[in-house]
Design a protein around this motif. Structure first.
Motif, PDB file in Angstrom:
ATOM      1  N   LEU A  71       0.835  -1.214   0.000  1.00  0.00           N
ATOM      2  CA  LEU A  71       0.000   0.000   0.000  1.00  0.00           C
ATOM      3  C   LEU A  71       0.864   1.256   0.000  1.00  0.00           C
ATOM      4  O   LEU A  71       0.610   2.202  -0.758  1.00  0.00           O
ATOM      5  CB  LEU A  71      -0.921   0.007   1.218  1.00  0.00           C
ATOM      6  N   ALA A  72       1.897   1.278   0.855  1.00  0.00           N
ATOM      7  CA  ALA A  72       2.767   2.453   0.948  1.00  0.00           C
ATOM      8  C   ALA A  72       3.502   2.707  -0.368  1.00  0.00           C
ATOM      9  O   ALA A  72       3.576   3.852  -0.834  1.00  0.00           O
ATOM     10  CB  ALA A  72       3.763   2.275   2.086  1.00  0.00           C
ATOM     11  N   MET A  76       3.078   6.068  -2.713  1.00  0.00           N
ATOM     12  CA  MET A  76       4.233   6.920  -3.053  1.00  0.00           C
ATOM     13  C   MET A  76       4.406   7.035  -4.561  1.00  0.00           C
ATOM     14  O   MET A  76       4.664   8.126  -5.092  1.00  0.00           O
ATOM     15  CB  MET A  76       5.499   6.369  -2.396  1.00  0.00           C
ATOM     16  N   LYS A  77       4.237   5.917  -5.273  1.00  0.00           N
ATOM     17  CA  LYS A  77       4.372   5.943  -6.732  1.00  0.00           C
ATOM     18  C   LYS A  77       3.276   6.802  -7.363  1.00  0.00           C
ATOM     19  O   LYS A  77       3.545   7.621  -8.243  1.00  0.00           O
ATOM     20  CB  LYS A  77       4.306   4.517  -7.283  1.00  0.00           C
ATOM     21  N   GLY A  90      -3.512   5.213  -5.155  1.00  0.00           N
ATOM     22  CA  GLY A  90      -2.282   4.439  -5.313  1.00  0.00           C
ATOM     23  C   GLY A  90      -2.252   3.117  -4.572  1.00  0.00           C
ATOM     24  O   GLY A  90      -1.839   2.093  -5.119  1.00  0.00           O
ATOM     25  N   GLY A  91      -2.681   3.113  -3.324  1.00  0.00           N
ATOM     26  CA  GLY A  91      -2.642   1.890  -2.532  1.00  0.00           C
ATOM     27  C   GLY A  91      -3.543   0.817  -3.083  1.00  0.00           C
ATOM     28  O   GLY A  91      -3.168  -0.360  -3.164  1.00  0.00           O
ATOM     29  N   VAL A  92      -4.739   1.210  -3.494  1.00  0.00           N
ATOM     30  CA  VAL A  92      -5.687   0.235  -4.024  1.00  0.00           C
ATOM     31  C   VAL A  92      -5.196  -0.332  -5.352  1.00  0.00           C
ATOM     32  O   VAL A  92      -5.306  -1.539  -5.604  1.00  0.00           O
ATOM     33  CB  VAL A  92      -7.090   0.869  -4.182  1.00  0.00           C
ATOM     34  N   LYS A  93      -4.639   0.520  -6.205  1.00  0.00           N
ATOM     35  CA  LYS A  93      -4.109   0.038  -7.481  1.00  0.00           C
ATOM     36  C   LYS A  93      -2.967  -0.948  -7.263  1.00  0.00           C
ATOM     37  O   LYS A  93      -2.882  -1.973  -7.937  1.00  0.00           O
ATOM     38  CB  LYS A  93      -3.619   1.208  -8.340  1.00  0.00           C
TER      39      LYS A  93
END
Length: 118
Positions: A71-72, A76-77, A90-93
């Motif tokens: 998730l982290a 960040m990405k 981002g975390g879900v993807k």
């Protein structure tokens, strides 16, 4: 063969920590799960968890700490690519494959097995 041993030891250490928390504290299992996910996020942000993953492989990526780290990394990405919206997406993807697998296999097992209510 050494990769398997490293994964077993790494995952085993994570499980021992969880078992010690269950046995010697009054923390509920649900809160312990949250602690592990948040720990994975914090260790990932600090750059410590990637070293654990490099050593332990699947022994570090499969437990809940690995989910938190995923998730982290995804957040960040996504923040670097899309800005503030990445915090929400981002975390879900990044964890979509794992979440989808858990739901799919959980559904299949619910159909195949005969669960009994307590």
């Amino acid at each position: 063969m050494t990769d398997i041993i490293k994964a077993f030891v790494t995952g085993g250490i994570i499980c021992v920590i969880a078992q010690l928390l269950i046995d010697y504290t009054k923390i509920t299992p649900a809160r312990i799960m949250v602690i592990f996910v948040v720990s994975g996020v914090i260790l990932g942000v600090l750059g410590i968890y990637p070293a654990i993953v490099e050593f332990g492989g699947a022994g570090a990526t499969i437990p809940l700490t690995g989910f938190g780290n995923t998730l982290a990394k995804g957040v960040m990405k996504a923040v670097n690519e899309t800005g503030l919206v990445g915090v929400l997406t981002g975390g879900v993807k990044a964890a979509a494959a794992g979440i989808s697998s858990a739901i799919t296999f959980g559904y299949i097992m619910a159909i195949v097995s005969k669960p009994k209510l307590k």
